[in-house]
Write a protein that holds these residues in place. Structure first.
Motif, PDB file in Angstrom:
ATOM      1  N   GLU A   1       0.833  -1.208   0.000  1.00 25.13           N
ATOM      2  CA  GLU A   1       0.000   0.000   0.000  1.00 25.13           C
ATOM      3  C   GLU A   1       0.868   1.258   0.000  1.00 25.13           C
ATOM      4  O   GLU A   1       0.631   2.186  -0.780  1.00 25.13           O
ATOM      5  N   ILE A   2       1.870   1.233   0.865  1.00 22.53           N
ATOM      6  CA  ILE A   2       2.746   2.412   0.944  1.00 22.53           C
ATOM      7  C   ILE A   2       3.439   2.632  -0.392  1.00 22.53           C
ATOM      8  O   ILE A   2       3.527   3.757  -0.902  1.00 22.53           O
ATOM      9  N   PHE A   3       3.888   1.532  -1.000  1.00 23.27           N
ATOM     10  CA  PHE A   3       4.575   1.643  -2.288  1.00 23.27           C
ATOM     11  C   PHE A   3       3.650   2.227  -3.349  1.00 23.27           C
ATOM     12  O   PHE A   3       4.056   3.063  -4.164  1.00 23.27           O
ATOM     13  N   MET A   4       2.369   1.792  -3.311  1.00 22.08           N
ATOM     14  CA  MET A   4       1.427   2.283  -4.322  1.00 22.08           C
ATOM     15  C   MET A   4       1.139   3.771  -4.133  1.00 22.08           C
ATOM     16  O   MET A   4       0.924   4.510  -5.094  1.00 22.08           O
ATOM     17  N   VAL A   5       1.110   4.217  -2.879  1.00 17.67           N
ATOM     18  CA  VAL A   5       0.766   5.622  -2.630  1.00 17.67           C
ATOM     19  C   VAL A   5       1.968   6.535  -2.876  1.00 17.67           C
ATOM     20  O   VAL A   5       1.878   7.511  -3.617  1.00 17.67           O
ATOM     21  N   VAL A   6       3.100   6.216  -2.231  1.00 18.01           N
ATOM     22  CA  VAL A   6       4.240   7.130  -2.341  1.00 18.01           C
ATOM     23  C   VAL A   6       5.343   6.553  -3.225  1.00 18.01           C
ATOM     24  O   VAL A   6       6.472   7.013  -3.182  1.00 18.01           O
ATOM     25  N   GLY A   7       5.043   5.556  -4.019  1.00 21.93           N
ATOM     26  CA  GLY A   7       6.035   4.937  -4.887  1.00 21.93           C
ATOM     27  C   GLY A   7       6.384   5.823  -6.075  1.00 21.93           C
ATOM     28  O   GLY A   7       5.901   6.956  -6.189  1.00 21.93           O
ATOM     29  N   PRO A   8       7.189   5.310  -6.971  1.00 23.57           N
ATOM     30  CA  PRO A   8       7.639   6.116  -8.117  1.00 23.57           C
ATOM     31  C   PRO A   8       6.510   6.563  -9.038  1.00 23.57           C
ATOM     32  O   PRO A   8       6.670   7.544  -9.779  1.00 23.57           O
ATOM     33  N   ALA A   9       5.350   5.876  -8.974  1.00 19.12           N
ATOM     34  CA  ALA A   9       4.254   6.266  -9.856  1.00 19.12           C
ATOM     35  C   ALA A   9       3.777   7.683  -9.556  1.00 19.12           C
ATOM     36  O   ALA A   9       3.398   8.432 -10.460  1.00 19.12           O
ATOM     37  N   ASN A  10       3.789   8.054  -8.261  1.00 23.96           N
ATOM     38  CA  ASN A  10       3.314   9.388  -7.875  1.00 23.96           C
ATOM     39  C   ASN A  10       4.435  10.337  -7.489  1.00 23.96           C
ATOM     40  O   ASN A  10       4.342  11.540  -7.689  1.00 23.96           O
ATOM     41  N   PHE A  11       5.488   9.784  -6.874  1.00 20.95           N
ATOM     42  CA  PHE A  11       6.532  10.658  -6.353  1.00 20.95           C
ATOM     43  C   PHE A  11       7.889  10.381  -6.990  1.00 20.95           C
ATOM     44  O   PHE A  11       8.919  10.571  -6.368  1.00 20.95           O
ATOM     45  N   GLY A  12       7.869   9.894  -8.187  1.00 19.80           N
ATOM     46  CA  GLY A  12       9.124   9.613  -8.863  1.00 19.80           C
ATOM     47  C   GLY A  12       9.907  10.891  -9.142  1.00 19.80           C
ATOM     48  O   GLY A  12       9.376  11.994  -9.046  1.00 19.80           O
ATOM     49  N   LEU A  13      11.171  10.712  -9.490  1.00 22.04           N
ATOM     50  CA  LEU A  13      12.027  11.875  -9.731  1.00 22.04           C
ATOM     51  C   LEU A  13      11.475  12.757 -10.852  1.00 22.04           C
ATOM     52  O   LEU A  13      11.629  13.978 -10.835  1.00 22.04           O
ATOM     53  N   ASP A  14      10.825  12.112 -11.857  1.00 22.11           N
ATOM     54  CA  ASP A  14      10.303  12.891 -12.975  1.00 22.11           C
ATOM     55  C   ASP A  14       9.031  13.643 -12.615  1.00 22.11           C
ATOM     56  O   ASP A  14       8.638  14.578 -13.300  1.00 22.11           O
ATOM     57  N   LYS A  15       8.367  13.218 -11.519  1.00 17.30           N
ATOM     58  CA  LYS A  15       7.108  13.861 -11.122  1.00 17.30           C
ATOM     59  C   LYS A  15       7.348  15.140 -10.312  1.00 17.30           C
ATOM     60  O   LYS A  15       6.537  16.053 -10.318  1.00 17.30           O
ATOM     61  N   VAL A  16       8.443  15.141  -9.532  1.00 16.51           N
ATOM     62  CA  VAL A  16       8.686  16.284  -8.632  1.00 16.51           C
ATOM     63  C   VAL A  16       9.845  17.107  -9.186  1.00 16.51           C
ATOM     64  O   VAL A  16      10.945  16.597  -9.322  1.00 16.51           O
ATOM     65  N   PRO A  17       9.597  18.386  -9.475  1.00 12.49           N
ATOM     66  CA  PRO A  17      10.709  19.214  -9.950  1.00 12.49           C
ATOM     67  C   PRO A  17      11.700  19.468  -8.825  1.00 12.49           C
ATOM     68  O   PRO A  17      11.325  19.483  -7.649  1.00 12.49           O
TER      69      PRO A  17
END
Lengths: 199, 350
Positions: A105-121
């Motif tokens: 669950e934690i991986f799905m919420v804060v994993g690379p899909a949402n908080f990946g390097l490309d998502k956050v400037p």
């Protein structure tokens, strides 16, 4: 490696180490103290992100007050480790399953899909003289006024509930009323008796 | 002189860490000397208050007494109880002294004379003083002794209670000054009214509560139940000897000096002159300057010693009552009063 990166990895390493120690140490007092260390290192990381208000408040509230009360309680416990570990094998499968579900669950919420390097400037450094406290305060008291007040009321309800649960008449405890004690006059307690000298 | 200044500027650009280290030494070394002579002043003053002479054997008038004490403590054996938790037992004194020294980093000694000019300086000080309690708690627990543990329990409850009152008193200061920066707080007290423009007057209840809470925070008489010699021997540091004890001792006195200095800074105008600026501007020693800060700190510090010679120890439940039922309600009411004064630009805040 820039200096900022070095500081980040240093604090992050200490944080991960301390967090691991919290759940692996047998002695609960050691665990609590490692949790304090974990708070300190996360405060360091927040400082690096130019959130000095949050970082200092984390130390002030969590280290200065919450963990003191934690330690206060934990120190007085006399935990019997033998009984604590007795059911370890029995509950192991259930515990492992719950842990796995949580991890996914934690991986799905804060994993690379949402908080990946490309998502956050990459954060832009604020100019000198930037005041994090003022910024937070002005947002908190204008844009987020109602959520802020609702949170305050919820906390108040929590306080009242906790007091309501623990407040009960206990006639067997000895209680001093300090204001009565302060109001005592000499005449209430002391009586001077005239008596003849013995011979 | 010129070459020294050039060297200093060169350090600032190339070896800033070394420059900061030198600044730290310049702050901490005199502070430690002050701590040593604060203990001497305490023994002398309390001696005079009790019609004794106090230490007068080592050196002229006993001036070398603190040095002799320090040397004695350094050469004493460090006894660690068999069942004690050794690491925590030795870390505890450091946790008392460390925050007391680290807090000086944001302390402005005069206009612009500060090691780190933090925007959130007041919060930083509050956070660091709240860490001090760990030394006492860990010492009490790690000693594995009943008396030490009782002292730690008492101290934890007391410090948490008084920290809230202290924090609220500081909220009042922050509202009045409109800044968390300690230098800004002092500059906000600058006016042509001199001593009457400082925050002790509009924030008088908060001033008293801050100072009394400070006495309680540092575990000093009449709030010294954590030590309570007559009840629990010496409380949390009963098992300590030699240098670890000395570090506790240093921490306690460094904390006292810190609280006195903060009182001077937040409520008594810091480095500002008590005379109106228009009278004394530029006059030697009467204008604003670091010497006023030292005088005010010494004045506040004197009260710590005076209290100890005057008041009997508070009973534990009365300490709690005073903290929770008297101080916290008063501070909350006065924060409201300060808020109203600031909004309507009353006298001090125009």
């Amino acid at each position: 490696m820039t200096f900022e990166k070095f500081v980040f990895y240093l604090f992050a390493a200490i944080l991960v180490f301390a967090a691991t120690m919290v759940i692996t140490r047998r002695n609960p007092v050691h665990s609590a103290l490692f949790l304090v260390l974990a708070f300190f290192s996360s405060a360091g990381i927040w400082l690096l992100a130019e959130a000095e208000f949050l970082a200092i408040v984390l130390i002030l509230v969590y280290v200065g007050a919450v963990m003191v009360l934690f330690l206060f309680v934990v120190m007085m416990l006399d935990i019997d480790l033998a009984t604590l570990r007795a059911g370890f094998i029995r509950y192991m499968p259930v515990g492992a399953l719950v842990a796995l579900v949580m991890a996914v669950e934690i991986f799905m919420v804060v994993g690379p899909a949402n908080f990946g390097l490309d998502k956050v400037p990459a954060p832009v450094a604020q100019p000198a003289g930037y005041n994090n406290t003022e910024e937070l305060g002005s947002v908190l008291y204008t844009v987020y006024m109602y959520p802020f007040e609702v949170a305050a009321v919820i906390l108040l309800v929590g306080i009242i509930a906790a007091i309501g649960l623990t407040m009960r008449r206990r006639p067997e405890t000895k209680y001093q009323n300090p204001s009565l004690q302060v109001r005592v006059k000499k005449a209430d307690r002391l009586r001077v008796i005239k008596m003849d000298a013995e011979d | 002189m010129d070459s020294l200044i050039t060297f200093w500027e060169w350090l600032g650009t190339n070896l800033i860490v070394l420059q900061i280290l030198i600044k730290i030494v310049v702050i901490v070394a005199p502070l430690m000397l002050c701590v040593a002579y604060f203990t001497y002043a305490e023994r002398k003053l309390i001696g005079y208050m009790q019609v004794r002479i106090g230490p007068n054997r080592v050196g002229p008038k006993g001036w070398l007494q603190p040095i002799a004490d320090a040397v004695k403590l350094m050469f004493k054996e460090i006894v660690i109880p068999t069942k004690a938790n050794k690491v925590l037992f030795l870390i505890a004194p450091l946790l008392t002294l460390g925050p007391a020294l680290a807090a000086w980093a944001v302390f402005p000694f005069s206009d612009g004379l500060v090691l780190a000019d933090l925007n959130a300086g007041l919060l930083y000080i509050l956070a660091l003083t709240s860490i001090g309690v760990y030394g006492v708690i860990i010492a009490g627990w790690a000693s594995n002794s009943k008396y030490a543990f009782l002292g730690a329990m008492r101290s934890a409850a007391q410090i948490v209670a008084y920290e809230i009152a202290m924090g609220f008193a500081l909220v009042g200061v922050l509202v009045a000054a409109g800044s968390l920066n300690l230098g800004e707080i002092v500059r906000a007290q600058q006016s042509d009214a001199g001593i009457f423009g400082w925050f002790w007057l509009p924030l008088f209840p908060l001033f008293l509560i801050y100072f009394i809470s400070g006495v309680a925070e540092t575990n000093r008489a009449p709030f010294d139940v954590a030590e309570g010699e007559s009840e629990i021997v010496a409380g949390f540091h009963v098992e300590y000897s030699g240098m670890p004890f000395a570090v506790f001792f240093l921490g306690e006195y460094a904390n006292m000096i810190l609280i006195s200095a903060l009182t001077a800074l937040l409520f008594l105008g810091g480095w500002l002159s008590p005379l109106p600026a228009s009278w004394v501007d530029g006059v030697f020693l009467l204008g604003d300057g670091i010497h006023w800060l030292f005088l005010k700190t010494a004045f506040a510090g004197f009260f710590f010693l005076w209290f100890r010679a005057t008041f009997p120890r508070y009973r534990y439940d009365q300490i709690m009552r005073l903290g929770w039922k008297v101080f916290i309600p008063i501070t909350i009411v006065w924060i409201l009063v300060v808020g109203v004064m600031v909004v309507y630009r009353f006298a001090w805040f125009s």
